[in-house]
Design an enzyme around this catalytic site. Structure first.
Site, mmCIF file in Angstrom:
data_model
loop_
_atom_site.group_PDB
_atom_site.id
_atom_site.type_symbol
_atom_site.label_atom_id
_atom_site.label_comp_id
_atom_site.label_asym_id
_atom_site.label_seq_id
_atom_site.Cartn_x
_atom_site.Cartn_y
_atom_site.Cartn_z
ATOM 1 N N ALA A 74 -5.533 -10.435 5.894
ATOM 2 C CA ALA A 74 -5.047 -10.051 7.219
ATOM 3 C C ALA A 74 -6.202 -9.899 8.209
ATOM 4 N N ASP B 9 -3.642 -17.493 7.474
ATOM 5 C CA ASP B 9 -3.322 -18.081 6.164
ATOM 6 C C ASP B 9 -2.999 -19.571 6.239
ATOM 7 N N GLU C 80 -2.688 -14.464 -17.499
ATOM 8 C CA GLU C 80 -3.611 -15.140 -16.575
ATOM 9 C C GLU C 80 -4.062 -16.466 -17.175
ATOM 10 N N SER D 93 2.747 -14.352 -9.369
ATOM 11 C CA SER D 93 1.745 -14.183 -8.294
ATOM 12 C C SER D 93 0.570 -15.087 -8.615
ATOM 13 N N GLY E 260 -4.326 -12.014 -10.312
ATOM 14 C CA GLY E 260 -5.079 -11.964 -9.059
ATOM 15 C C GLY E 260 -4.757 -10.666 -8.343
ATOM 16 N N VAL E 261 -4.881 -10.709 -7.034
ATOM 17 C CA VAL E 261 -4.768 -9.484 -6.249
ATOM 18 C C VAL E 261 -3.351 -8.900 -6.313
ATOM 19 N N LYS F 92 0.837 -1.213 0.000
ATOM 20 C CA LYS F 92 0.000 0.000 0.000
ATOM 21 C C LYS F 92 0.868 1.258 0.000
ATOM 22 N N HIS G 84 -23.476 15.116 2.304
ATOM 23 C CA HIS G 84 -23.342 15.605 0.929
ATOM 24 C C HIS G 84 -22.283 16.694 0.867
ATOM 25 N N GLY H 55 9.702 -21.195 16.387
ATOM 26 C CA GLY H 55 9.055 -22.067 17.361
ATOM 27 C C GLY H 55 8.730 -23.410 16.737
HETATM 28 P P1 FAD Z 1 1.646 -14.058 8.261
HETATM 29 O O1 FAD Z 1 1.364 -12.621 8.144
HETATM 30 O O2 FAD Z 1 2.277 -14.741 7.111
HETATM 31 O O3 FAD Z 1 2.571 -14.210 9.547
HETATM 32 C C1 FAD Z 1 3.144 -15.420 9.904
HETATM 33 C C2 FAD Z 1 4.349 -15.133 10.775
HETATM 34 O O4 FAD Z 1 4.765 -16.335 11.381
HETATM 35 C C3 FAD Z 1 5.561 -14.619 9.995
HETATM 36 O O5 FAD Z 1 6.133 -13.529 10.660
HETATM 37 C C4 FAD Z 1 6.520 -15.798 9.994
HETATM 38 O O6 FAD Z 1 7.877 -15.412 9.970
HETATM 39 C C5 FAD Z 1 6.168 -16.426 11.323
HETATM 40 N N1 FAD Z 1 6.498 -17.848 11.438
HETATM 41 C C6 FAD Z 1 6.209 -18.848 10.589
HETATM 42 N N2 FAD Z 1 6.608 -20.032 11.084
HETATM 43 C C7 FAD Z 1 7.161 -19.755 12.297
HETATM 44 C C8 FAD Z 1 7.732 -20.557 13.308
HETATM 45 N N3 FAD Z 1 7.798 -21.878 13.192
HETATM 46 N N4 FAD Z 1 8.214 -19.931 14.393
HETATM 47 C C9 FAD Z 1 8.146 -18.586 14.546
HETATM 48 N N5 FAD Z 1 7.592 -17.786 13.620
HETATM 49 C C10 FAD Z 1 7.100 -18.370 12.513
HETATM 50 N N6 FAD Z 1 -4.305 -9.020 3.103
HETATM 51 C C11 FAD Z 1 -5.202 -8.059 3.339
HETATM 52 O O7 FAD Z 1 -6.144 -8.287 4.094
HETATM 53 N N7 FAD Z 1 -5.089 -6.807 2.768
HETATM 54 C C12 FAD Z 1 -4.083 -6.508 1.937
HETATM 55 O O8 FAD Z 1 -4.002 -5.381 1.437
HETATM 56 C C13 FAD Z 1 -3.121 -7.502 1.652
HETATM 57 N N8 FAD Z 1 -2.092 -7.239 0.835
HETATM 58 C C14 FAD Z 1 -1.165 -8.210 0.589
HETATM 59 C C15 FAD Z 1 -0.134 -7.916 -0.286
HETATM 60 C C16 FAD Z 1 0.802 -8.882 -0.576
HETATM 61 C C17 FAD Z 1 1.922 -8.554 -1.536
HETATM 62 C C18 FAD Z 1 0.733 -10.155 0.066
HETATM 63 C C19 FAD Z 1 1.767 -11.202 -0.196
HETATM 64 C C20 FAD Z 1 -0.302 -10.443 0.940
HETATM 65 C C21 FAD Z 1 -1.267 -9.472 1.199
HETATM 66 N N9 FAD Z 1 -2.332 -9.732 2.041
HETATM 67 C C22 FAD Z 1 -3.269 -8.764 2.265
HETATM 68 C C23 FAD Z 1 -2.495 -11.030 2.719
HETATM 69 C C24 FAD Z 1 -1.993 -10.939 4.166
HETATM 70 O O9 FAD Z 1 -0.656 -10.507 4.164
HETATM 71 C C25 FAD Z 1 -2.110 -12.285 4.848
HETATM 72 O O10 FAD Z 1 -3.429 -12.778 4.725
HETATM 73 C C26 FAD Z 1 -1.768 -12.151 6.321
HETATM 74 O O11 FAD Z 1 -0.466 -11.672 6.500
HETATM 75 C C27 FAD Z 1 -1.919 -13.498 7.026
HETATM 76 O O12 FAD Z 1 -1.626 -13.345 8.366
HETATM 77 P P2 FAD Z 1 -1.070 -14.541 9.247
HETATM 78 O O13 FAD Z 1 -0.902 -13.991 10.612
HETATM 79 O O14 FAD Z 1 -1.915 -15.722 9.038
HETATM 80 O O15 FAD Z 1 0.354 -14.909 8.617
HETATM 81 P P1 NAI Z 2 -4.620 -14.868 -6.255
HETATM 82 O O1 NAI Z 2 -5.238 -16.150 -5.858
HETATM 83 O O2 NAI Z 2 -5.289 -13.599 -5.908
HETATM 84 O O3 NAI Z 2 -4.416 -14.843 -7.830
HETATM 85 C C1 NAI Z 2 -3.671 -15.814 -8.488
HETATM 86 C C2 NAI Z 2 -4.017 -15.753 -9.959
HETATM 87 O O4 NAI Z 2 -3.075 -16.523 -10.668
HETATM 88 C C3 NAI Z 2 -5.398 -16.333 -10.263
HETATM 89 O O5 NAI Z 2 -6.100 -15.461 -11.096
HETATM 90 C C4 NAI Z 2 -5.078 -17.659 -10.934
HETATM 91 O O6 NAI Z 2 -6.053 -18.044 -11.873
HETATM 92 C C5 NAI Z 2 -3.758 -17.333 -11.601
HETATM 93 N N1 NAI Z 2 -2.914 -18.501 -11.861
HETATM 94 C C6 NAI Z 2 -2.681 -19.544 -11.031
HETATM 95 N N2 NAI Z 2 -1.805 -20.402 -11.605
HETATM 96 C C7 NAI Z 2 -1.489 -19.874 -12.817
HETATM 97 C C8 NAI Z 2 -0.625 -20.293 -13.861
HETATM 98 N N3 NAI Z 2 0.090 -21.412 -13.784
HETATM 99 N N4 NAI Z 2 -0.542 -19.508 -14.963
HETATM 100 C C9 NAI Z 2 -1.246 -18.362 -15.058
HETATM 101 N N5 NAI Z 2 -2.082 -17.917 -14.092
HETATM 102 C C10 NAI Z 2 -2.196 -18.668 -12.986
HETATM 103 O O7 NAI Z 2 -3.136 -14.937 -5.679
HETATM 104 P P2 NAI Z 2 -2.031 -13.823 -5.482
HETATM 105 O O8 NAI Z 2 -2.272 -12.641 -6.329
HETATM 106 O O9 NAI Z 2 -0.745 -14.546 -5.553
HETATM 107 O O10 NAI Z 2 -2.279 -13.377 -3.989
HETATM 108 C C11 NAI Z 2 -2.282 -14.342 -2.953
HETATM 109 C C12 NAI Z 2 -3.246 -13.959 -1.892
HETATM 110 O O11 NAI Z 2 -2.732 -12.894 -1.111
HETATM 111 C C13 NAI Z 2 -4.572 -13.434 -2.403
HETATM 112 O O12 NAI Z 2 -5.459 -14.466 -2.750
HETATM 113 C C14 NAI Z 2 -5.069 -12.687 -1.233
HETATM 114 O O13 NAI Z 2 -5.666 -13.594 -0.338
HETATM 115 C C15 NAI Z 2 -3.802 -12.129 -0.626
HETATM 116 N N6 NAI Z 2 -3.645 -10.733 -1.043
HETATM 117 C C16 NAI Z 2 -4.605 -9.830 -0.655
HETATM 118 C C17 NAI Z 2 -4.516 -8.519 -1.035
HETATM 119 C C18 NAI Z 2 -5.591 -7.596 -0.657
HETATM 120 O O14 NAI Z 2 -6.414 -7.955 0.183
HETATM 121 N N7 NAI Z 2 -5.652 -6.396 -1.219
HETATM 122 C C19 NAI Z 2 -3.399 -8.015 -1.823
HETATM 123 C C20 NAI Z 2 -2.479 -9.058 -2.218
HETATM 124 C C21 NAI Z 2 -2.608 -10.349 -1.802
#
Ligand code: FAD
Ligand code: NAI
Length: 475
Positions: free
Chosen positions: A330, A322, A213, A279, A192-193, A58, A454, A122
């Site tokens: 998140a 996740d 895609e 992605s 995707g996202v 962001k 408004h 852990g």
């Molecule tokens: P994580 O955030 O992955 O945290 C897991 C933590 O556990 C990590 O710090 C890891 O190092 C630690 N860990 C793992 N194994 C161990 C272990 N054995 N011992 C100690 N520590 C460990 N979601 C949204 O809602 N809005 C968004 O805008 C958004 N944008 C995103 C953008 C990107 C590029 C990506 C990749 C994801 C995005 N997401 C977004 C998804 C979001 O980041 C995840 O859904 C969220 O972080 C999941 O939270 P979590 O606590 O399950 O795991």
């Molecule tokens: P995604 O699931 O959003 O999108 C993956 C895309 O890749 C899909 O459209 C799928 O059809 C395509 N795909 C899969 N395999 C493929 C292949 N072999 N060739 C071509 N296309 C293929 O996954 P993404 O973007 O990696 O994000 C992972 C997750 O992280 C999201 O699902 C979301 O849960 C989280 N996220 C959330 C955000 C938000 O809330 N704003 C921002 C970024 C990530």
């Protein structure tokens, strides 16, 4: 003797750190273990979200949007700028500062709530008297025990077979957030996202972006009327999006990456790019947890198996975020973390998956909650739909941002809101009203009767509610 806690949380992302804070608030002695390291090797709690996900993406979306506005939209407002430039290093360093503020904020919250933080990995050792022994491998190797264990170990990016991430040319979300100079040609696999958000960042800064895609439908999980509107806007902005492709091979050369694929017509195509973001989804992370030691059950996708209350197959072991089923978001992880802490305290919380909002932070933003029109049709549910375009909204016109619409779907008989879908400015903020309405099982008429300020974009939500009853006032 090892330190003993009522609750030990493994993972300090949004699922884990929030669960730990809530458990401590409820009076439990609580530890949180997280292994993420900052570039100096110090602790960086916050997980994927804070370090390489929600927050840094962001930050870059904001910077690149400012750049795009300065280059394109400002002129309409009479603001002239000569020699516009982007200092990518500074933009990245600002992003890193934002990340650090969030890491530090979590460490502060741990202190404030008396959560004991352990920096390290852990892993389960064995079940111990009335709980579990957890080894912490970090700067100091220690062993602690917890009566309850909450696993919140998150997810990792999925790579394409035969094309591992090198984070230099073939990038996961991590590398995509660290590109040091605007690439001339950027390839993205997966629309995707992440693909759309990161593709937008680098396109705004000048990269020629091609998104490949696999599915034939653009954003298939999104309401298709909204997805089509978004697709039109992205293509107009210059994102090249190819649907229905089949990736054949990815070859990383000295300075470029070549992607060979079959397009939707089955023709073989070769795409050469300077950087490639892959992605294509994420996989649950249980690496290093030593789940086998205690017999923790995983499903065929590698996710920890849980019931509706995030309880695993083991007594007093829970898992959230996740690493379990459900959307990888998140706020979903946070809700589950809070619910588990409250359940341990004997309360009866409930996470309503139907009201978990989704937001894609592109421009226009896309946000939704509840069911899509295609889902309602597939279910055979009778519904009414109302839409209102931002083009007819005074605030959107004043802002100069009139792309998109608000769409509301309501039950044909009861008028209960079943879904709200938005593409347009500040959709991420507007969706909150719809979430509240749906949590309270409001009808479209309820929203239509509420006074909205408004001029505001939120008037479009009211108008979409009026449109459900075919009585918009301003369109
Ligand atoms: P994580 O955030 O992955 O945290 C897991 C933590 O556990 C990590 O710090 C890891 O190092 C630690 N860990 C793992 N194994 C161990 C272990 N054995 N011992 C100690 N520590 C460990 N979601 C949204 O809602 N809005 C968004 O805008 C958004 N944008 C995103 C953008 C990107 C590029 C990506 C990749 C994801 C995005 N997401 C977004 C998804 C979001 O980041 C995840 O859904 C969220 O972080 C999941 O939270 P979590 O606590 O399950 O795991
Ligand atoms: P995604 O699931 O959003 O999108 C993956 C895309 O890749 C899909 O459209 C799928 O059809 C395509 N795909 C899969 N395999 C493929 C292949 N072999 N060739 C071509 N296309 C293929 O996954 P993404 O973007 O990696 O994000 C992972 C997750 O992280 C999201 O699902 C979301 O849960 C989280 N996220 C959330 C955000 C938000 O809330 N704003 C921002 C970024 C990530």
């Amino acid at each position: 003797m090892s330190q003993q806690f009522d609750v030990v949380v493994i993972g300090g992302g949004p699922g884990g750190y929030v669960a730990a804070i809530r458990a401590a608030q409820l009076g439990f002695s609580t530890a949180c273990i997280d292994e993420w390291k900052n570039d100096k090797g110090g602790p960086a709690p916050g997980g994927t979200c804070t370090n390489v996900g929600c927050i840094p993406s962001k930050a870059l979306l904001q910077s690149s949007e400012h750049f795009e506005h300065a280059g394109h939209a400002f002129a309409d407002h009479g603001i002239g700028l000569d020699n516009l430039s982007i200092d990518v290093a500074k933009m990245l360093s600002r992003k890193d500062t934002v990340v650090k503020q969030n890491n530090d904020g979590i460490l502060y919250l741990f202190k404030k709530n008396k959560v004991t933080f352990f920096h390290g990995r852990g892993s389960f050792v064995k079940s111990a008297d009335g709980g579990y022994e957890i080894a912490v491998a970090g700067a100091a190797n220690e062993s602690i025990t917890g009566k309850h264990i909450i696993i919140a170990t998150g997810s990792n990016a999925r790579s394409l077979p035969g094309a591992p991430f090198d984070e230099q040319k073939i990038l996961s979300n991590d590398g995509a957030l660290r590109i040091g100079a605007v690439p001339k040609r950027l390839g993205v696999i997966g629309s995707g996202v992440i693909g759309l958000e990161m593709g937008s960042v680098w396109r705004r800064l000048g990269a020629e972006v091609t998104v490949l895609e696999g599915l034939p439908t653009f954003l298939g999980a999104v309401d298709q009327q909204i997805a089509k509107e978004a697709h039109k806007a992205f293509v107009k902005q210059g994102l090249k999006i190819e649907l229905g492709v089949k990736i054949d091979k990815v070859t990383s050369g000295k300075s470029a990456v070549t992607v060979t694929y079959a397009n939707a017509n089955g023709d073989a195509v070769k795409l050469e790019v300077d950087k490639l973001i892959v992605s294509i989804g994420r996989v649950p992370n249980t690496i290093g947890l030593n789940a086998e030691a205690v017999g923790l059950k995983l499903d065929e996708r590698g996710a920890i198996t849980v019931d509706d209350h995030c309880h695993t197959n083991l007594p007093n072991v829970w898992a959230v975020g996740d690493v379990v089923r459900g959307p990888m978001l998140a706020h979903k992880a946070e809700e589950e973390g809070v619910a588990v802490a409250e359940r341990i305290a004997g309360q009866h919380p409930h996470v309503n998956f139907n009201t978990v909002p989704w937001v894609i932070y592109t421009s226009p933003e896309i946000a939704w909650v509840g069911q899509t029109e295609q889902q309602l049709k597939a279910e055979g549910r009778e519904y009414k739909a109302g839409t209102f375009p931002f083009m007819a909204n005074g605030r959107a016109r004043a802002m100069g941002d009139t792309t998109g619409m608000v769409k509301m779907l309501a039950d044909a008989t009861t008028d209960e809101i079943l879904g709200v879908h938005i593409v347009g400015p500040f959709a991420s903020e507007l969706i909150a009203e719809a979430v509240v309405a749906m949590e309270f099982r409001a009808s479209a008429e309820d929203i239509a009767r509420i006074c909205h300020a408004h001029p505001s974009l939120s008037e479009s939500t009211k108008e979409a509610a009026l449109a459900v009853d075919k009585r918009t006032l301003n369109f």
